[in-house]
Design a protein around this motif. Structure first.
Motif, mmCIF file in Angstrom:
data_model
loop_
_atom_site.group_PDB
_atom_site.id
_atom_site.type_symbol
_atom_site.label_atom_id
_atom_site.label_comp_id
_atom_site.label_asym_id
_atom_site.label_seq_id
_atom_site.Cartn_x
_atom_site.Cartn_y
_atom_site.Cartn_z
ATOM 1 N N ASP A 41 0.812 -1.218 0.000
ATOM 2 C CA ASP A 41 0.000 0.000 0.000
ATOM 3 C C ASP A 41 0.844 1.267 0.000
ATOM 4 O O ASP A 41 0.333 2.369 0.191
ATOM 5 N N ARG A 42 2.142 1.126 -0.244
ATOM 6 C CA ARG A 42 3.032 2.294 -0.255
ATOM 7 C C ARG A 42 3.400 2.743 -1.663
ATOM 8 O O ARG A 42 4.162 3.696 -1.849
ATOM 9 N N GLY A 43 2.879 2.059 -2.648
ATOM 10 C CA GLY A 43 3.158 2.445 -4.026
ATOM 11 C C GLY A 43 4.527 2.043 -4.519
ATOM 12 O O GLY A 43 4.993 2.561 -5.543
ATOM 13 N N GLU A 44 5.178 1.098 -3.847
ATOM 14 C CA GLU A 44 6.522 0.683 -4.254
ATOM 15 C C GLU A 44 6.490 -0.501 -5.215
ATOM 16 O O GLU A 44 7.519 -0.871 -5.777
ATOM 17 N N VAL A 45 5.336 -1.101 -5.386
ATOM 18 C CA VAL A 45 5.208 -2.268 -6.258
ATOM 19 C C VAL A 45 4.246 -1.936 -7.394
ATOM 20 O O VAL A 45 3.178 -1.374 -7.170
#
Length: 241
Positions: A41-45
């Motif tokens: 949910d951190r936008g890193e994937v």
């Protein structure tokens, strides 16, 4: 969140995607977006979905992720995603800079800022149909055990909704083809009727006239028929008066 709650939430989101999508491409876009958000949910994937209906029939969805992340893979004839489809097993590239397979592909991935890749096949079990989720990270060794487990769960649960979406799309395309064929046949029959009236000939003779025109002009029969019918489409007959 427990594993059971996690799975229930995934099922609910996939059902919503099926109900709310306009077509297969829209569903795949939502699937790719959900797949990335479900494990991070951190936008890193980032995530993409690759759907194969045949050797060269490929549908790709990059979701809402930056295209430089996820559109590099499908143009190649091999790679983590296609390898996962071929073997039926997950493929994990911890560091694209050190990966010895798929040299050109890995070089392009690195230039796009991708450092780790995880490809998971979806077990759709439908003949020539294949599907794979490919996850991307901007840092090497970016997939922890927890992310791997979450991604595997998502791939397992996503398989059946994706298969259903593909079958719905297949039926819709078949219906569209049948409608087009029916419309084409109707136009040809109308054109034959016009030729019959103009030449006082039988239906067989009218069809032969249309076929000869099609062959001599190297134009499809339905296009010849359309050319005959269209000029008369708005004409007023005595029955209209």
């Amino acid at each position: 969140m427990s594993e059971a709650e996690f799975e229930a939430e995934l099922v609910d989101k996939m059902q919503d995607a099926l109900l709310n999508s306009d077509d297969l491409q829209d569903f795949l876009d939502q699937l790719a977006e959900h797949a990335a958000a479900a494990i991070d949910d951190r936008g890193e994937v980032a995530c993409s979905v690759l759907l194969l209906r045949g050797p060269r029939d490929r549908t790709v969805s990059p979701g809402h992720s930056p295209t430089s992340w996820v559109e590099y893979q499908p143009k190649y004839d091999d790679g983590p995603g296609l390898s996962a489809l071929r073997t039926g097993a997950a493929v994990l590239v911890y560091d694209v800079g050190k990966e010895k397979r798929w040299n050109d592909l890995m070089a392009e991935a690195a230039s796009a800022g991708i450092d780790s890749v995880l490809a998971l096949p979806l077990r759709v079990d439908d003949g020539g149909l294949g599907a794979v989720l490919s996850y991307y990270q901007r840092r090497g060794h970016g997939f922890s055990e927890a992310l791997l487990a979450a991604a595997s769960t998502y791939a397992r649960i996503a398989a059946k909704p994706l298969l259903l979406a593909e079958r719905i799309d297949r039926l819709a395309r078949r219906a569209a083809h049948l409608a087009a064929a029916l419309e084409s046949r109707t136009t040809i029959n109308l054109a034959a009727g016009i030729v019959m009236g103009q030449n006082s000939c039988s239906q067989l003779q009218a069809m032969e006239i249309l076929r000869r025109a099609s062959n001599s002009r190297n134009v499809k029969l339905r296009d010849v028929a359309q050319g005959i019918v269209e000029p008369l489409a708005g004409a007023t007959t005595r029955f209209d008066e």
